[in-house]
Design a protein around this motif. Structure first.
Motif, short mmCIF file in Angstrom:
data_model
loop_
_atom_site.label_atom_id
_atom_site.label_comp_id
_atom_site.label_asym_id
_atom_site.label_seq_id
_atom_site.Cartn_x
_atom_site.Cartn_y
_atom_site.Cartn_z
N ALA A 12 5.19 6.95 4.90
CA ALA A 12 4.39 8.14 4.62
C ALA A 12 2.96 7.81 4.22
O ALA A 12 2.05 8.62 4.44
CB ALA A 12 5.06 8.95 3.51
N HIS A 13 2.76 6.61 3.65
CA HIS A 13 1.43 6.25 3.16
C HIS A 13 1.09 4.82 3.59
O HIS A 13 1.95 3.94 3.59
CB HIS A 13 1.37 6.34 1.63
CG HIS A 13 1.63 7.72 1.10
ND1 HIS A 13 0.62 8.64 0.90
CD2 HIS A 13 2.79 8.34 0.75
CE1 HIS A 13 1.14 9.76 0.44
NE2 HIS A 13 2.46 9.60 0.33
N ASP A 14 -0.16 4.62 3.94
CA ASP A 14 -0.62 3.28 4.32
C ASP A 14 -0.88 2.42 3.10
O ASP A 14 -0.86 1.18 3.17
CB ASP A 14 -1.90 3.38 5.16
CG ASP A 14 -1.64 4.11 6.47
OD1 ASP A 14 -0.55 3.94 7.04
OD2 ASP A 14 -2.53 4.87 6.89
N SER A 15 -1.14 3.04 1.95
CA SER A 15 -1.36 2.33 0.70
C SER A 15 -1.12 3.32 -0.45
O SER A 15 -0.93 4.51 -0.22
CB SER A 15 -2.78 1.78 0.62
OG SER A 15 -3.73 2.86 0.61
N ARG A 16 -1.17 2.80 -1.67
CA ARG A 16 -0.99 3.67 -2.84
C ARG A 16 -2.33 4.31 -3.21
O ARG A 16 -3.02 3.89 -4.15
CB ARG A 16 -0.38 2.89 -4.00
CG ARG A 16 1.11 2.67 -3.80
CD ARG A 16 1.78 1.93 -4.96
NE ARG A 16 3.23 2.01 -4.83
CZ ARG A 16 3.95 1.27 -3.99
NH1 ARG A 16 3.34 0.37 -3.21
NH2 ARG A 16 5.26 1.42 -3.90
N SER A 17 -2.65 5.34 -2.48
CA SER A 17 -3.90 6.08 -2.68
C SER A 17 -3.72 7.08 -3.80
O SER A 17 -2.65 7.23 -4.39
CB SER A 17 -4.27 6.81 -1.39
OG SER A 17 -3.24 7.75 -1.07
N ALA A 18 -4.78 7.82 -4.09
CA ALA A 18 -4.72 8.86 -5.12
C ALA A 18 -3.66 9.90 -4.78
O ALA A 18 -2.94 10.39 -5.66
CB ALA A 18 -6.10 9.53 -5.27
N LYS A 19 -3.54 10.23 -3.49
CA LYS A 19 -2.54 11.21 -3.08
C LYS A 19 -1.13 10.71 -3.40
O LYS A 19 -0.27 11.46 -3.86
CB LYS A 19 -2.67 11.50 -1.58
CG LYS A 19 -1.67 12.55 -1.07
CD LYS A 19 -1.68 12.67 0.44
CE LYS A 19 -2.97 13.32 0.92
NZ LYS A 19 -2.91 13.60 2.39
N TRP A 20 -0.91 9.41 -3.15
CA TRP A 20 0.42 8.85 -3.43
C TRP A 20 0.71 8.93 -4.92
O TRP A 20 1.82 9.31 -5.33
CB TRP A 20 0.50 7.39 -2.97
CG TRP A 20 1.88 6.80 -3.14
CD1 TRP A 20 2.89 6.80 -2.24
CD2 TRP A 20 2.40 6.17 -4.33
NE1 TRP A 20 4.01 6.19 -2.77
CE2 TRP A 20 3.73 5.80 -4.06
CE3 TRP A 20 1.86 5.87 -5.59
CZ2 TRP A 20 4.54 5.15 -4.99
CZ3 TRP A 20 2.67 5.24 -6.53
CH2 TRP A 20 3.99 4.88 -6.22
N TRP A 21 -0.26 8.56 -5.75
CA TRP A 21 -0.03 8.57 -7.19
C TRP A 21 0.22 9.99 -7.72
O TRP A 21 1.02 10.19 -8.64
CB TRP A 21 -1.20 7.93 -7.92
CG TRP A 21 -1.18 6.43 -7.82
CD1 TRP A 21 -1.99 5.63 -7.08
CD2 TRP A 21 -0.26 5.55 -8.48
NE1 TRP A 21 -1.66 4.31 -7.22
CE2 TRP A 21 -0.60 4.23 -8.09
CE3 TRP A 21 0.80 5.74 -9.37
CZ2 TRP A 21 0.11 3.12 -8.55
CZ3 TRP A 21 1.49 4.64 -9.84
CH2 TRP A 21 1.14 3.35 -9.43
N ILE A 22 -0.43 10.96 -7.13
CA ILE A 22 -0.18 12.35 -7.54
C ILE A 22 1.25 12.74 -7.19
O ILE A 22 1.98 13.33 -8.00
CB ILE A 22 -1.19 13.31 -6.88
CG1 ILE A 22 -2.59 13.06 -7.44
CG2 ILE A 22 -0.77 14.76 -7.11
CD1 ILE A 22 -3.68 13.82 -6.70
#
Length: 567
Positions: free
Chosen positions: A320-330
């Motif tokens: 779902a995510h290429d990296s742990r971006s701000a969106k992932w952390w939210i």
């Protein structure tokens, strides 16, 4: 093929090792354990475990103790007390309260089953009926007090562990009733307001209610004997350094009960109060519980290697995510903390929307079910707002259902086999897994529906919404476990740090739900492990969702009280 069987075999080995350890501890020195069913009030079926010390016969009678667990527990929860009492020569009846374990529903009826338990204990020809003690934890205290009120001349001493006399569930105590009373109320007990009408457990010595029972107007001195044991008016307060559920897991709390019965009952075998081995039984059943989880994973992997289920095996299709971006952390924060934020309000709503009924007879299970479904819908809605890369993770529905049934079915057989052979369940402290009786098996079919909905939605969100490209195996497991448990780690840590420093929980009016929340930590960690294990091998969230729906429904329904009669 042999590689696919390794975890399966390992699970059985761990289960056997744990079960044997638990069995040898609880039968130490020649103690025998009998699984009982007997008729109580109005022909109701009552359940209990009877611990019989060696050498006890109708010609060589022994003193006896009726030991009763608290709300939402079962007879096995008293095993620490029962093992140590039996090692000292007492016959022990560890009773399932009404509506708990294998005793007929509903809960709370007929003195919680206490009078029936005491009456049955007195019928045993191996029991010295002139030396019977009563011990109960929490609601189990009210159970033994109901027995004491119904049969005032049928016992000699009482130990209340984290419990109290008086309204709304027990007769008011005074200097003459109940006979020879020890109150073991821990320094960090979460229920001081409910039990003794004081804000913190440390204030119990100045509780007017307790002072009335002890016949004093000044603070009760812990450890001091009041009254006259020979006259039946003995009184003693002790305050172990633990919490309410910690009474089951405390050498000090168990030792206080041993000490009081040593002083008030005759005929027991003297052993030093610190000579306690019960903890090794808990370690044994914990090992068996770990083995059960390993067995489920191993069974699933073994089944995937068969022709019938080989089509389910495939790699996850993307992340779902290429990296742990701000969106992932939210998204991660919402996954971890929304279930905790909604915990108290959703539980309250459930008591209003779904009161106990013939269809939904377990109040707490209904509360969890509503909380779960609503949180599943929140996860679904969050997925639309915080979308990552599209990940296809549904897979084969029928195959997922069948492999889940087979996997959990093997696990269920393991629990039944250990119960039959060794008379132990899979547990640690208040976290316990045991076989169904017929009534709970039917109840589980109803609750399985909302729990299946929850796990399908929640694990879909976990695996198709929080997966990250490049995560190795360990990172993936730890990340998913954290997503499901971190909120409860913070929640319980905050509550119990507040208790440690102030003497009461931060949520003072929610002691029961807070205590119950402890079980969510290990349970959700197991859910995350099993679902991630299945996801990595099938690329589908469905097998893990169905396995966890079956397992968690079994766990919750088998351990909860039934508040409404069920035919």
């Amino acid at each position: 093929m042999l590689r696919q069987f390794r975890l399966f075999h390992l699970g059985w080995i761990i289960i056997l090792a744990g079960a044997l350890l638990a069995h040898f501890i609880q039968t130490s020195g020649g103690i025998t354990i009998r699984d009982l069913r007997f008729n109580g009030t109005n022909g109701e079926v009552m359940s209990g475990l009877l611990y019989v010390p060696p050498g006890v016969t109708s010609e060589n009678k022994a003193p006896a103790i009726l030991a009763v667990h608290g709300y939402f527990n079962s007879r096995e929860t008293q095993d620490g007390f029962a093992i140590e009492f039996a090692r000292r020569g007492y016959v022990v009846l560890a009773l399932d309260q009404k509506g708990h374990g294998y005793s007929d529903a509903p809960a709370f009826a007929n003195g919680f089953g206490g009078p029936a338990g005491l009456a049955y204990l007195r019928t045993l020809d191996i029991v010295d009926v002139n030396n019977i003690g009563l011990e109960g934890h929490s609601m189990g205290g009210w159970t033994v007090l109901a027995a004491a009120a119904a049969m005032p001349d049928a016992y000699k001493a009482v130990v209340l562990e984290g419990s109290s006399t008086g309204a709304p569930f027990a007769k008011e105590g005074d200097t003459s009733w109940p006979r020879n009373l020890a109150v073991v109320f821990s320094k960090f007990d979460e229920f001081s307001e409910v039990m003794w009408g004081v804000p913190t457990a440390q204030e119990v010595p100045v509780s007017p209610k307790l002072q009335t029972v002890f016949g004093v107007t000044e603070p009760v001195v812990a450890g001091q004997v009041y009254g006259d044991i020979a006259a039946g008016t003995g009184r003693m307060l002790t305050q172990p350094n633990t919490t309410h559920p910690g009474d089951h897991f405390s050498n000090e709390a168990i030792g206080d009960a041993i000490t009081w019965f040593d002083q008030t009952l005759e005929g027991a075998k003297p052993l030093p109060v610190d000579d306690q081995i019960w903890i090794w039984k808990e370690i044994g059943t914990l090992i068996a519980l770990v083995g059960f989880v390993v067995l489920l994973a191993g069974t699933f992997e073994m089944l995937l290697s068969t022709q019938a289920f080989a089509r389910l095996r495939r790699e996850p299709a993307g992340t779902a995510h290429d990296s742990r971006s701000a969106k992932w952390w939210i998204a991660f924060a919402l996954s971890a903390f929304v279930p905790v934020i909604t915990y108290y309000p959703f539980f309250y709503w459930a008591t209003v929307v779904f009161p106990a009924s013939a269809l939904l007879p377990q109040t707490f299970t209904s509360q969890i079910a509503l909380w779960a479904v609503l949180n599943g819908l929140i996860v679904l809605a969050t997925g639309f707002v915080l979308r990552g890369n599209k990940v296809e993770g549904r897979g084969d529905i029928l195959g997922s259902v069948l492999i889940a049934l087979a996997t959990v079915g093997i696990g269920y057989l393991a629990v039944c086999a250990v119960d039959f052979l060794f008379k132990v369940d899979f547990r640690f402290w208040v976290l316990a897994l045991k076989p169904f009786d017929l009534v709970r098996a039917k109840i589980a079919l109803v609750y399985l529906v909302p729990f299946t909905v929850f796990f399908v939605l929640a694990l879909r969100g976990l695996h198709t919404g929080l997966s990250v490209r490049g995560d190795n195996r360990i990172t993936q497991y730890l990340s998913n476990i954290a997503a499901l448990t971190l909120g409860f780690v913070v929640f319980l840590g905050f509550q119990y740090l507040t208790l440690l420093f102030t003497g009461h929980l931060f949520s003072m009016n929610e002691p029961l739900n807070t205590v119950i929340g402890m079980q969510f930590l290990p349970l959700l960690a197991v859910v995350a492990f099993l679902s991630t294990f299945a996801w990595r091998r099938t690329g589908s969230y469905l097998p893990g969702a169905f396995i966890n729906a079956l397992f968690v429904t079994w766990y919750i329904v088998s351990s909860q009280a039934i508040q409404f009669p069920v035919s």
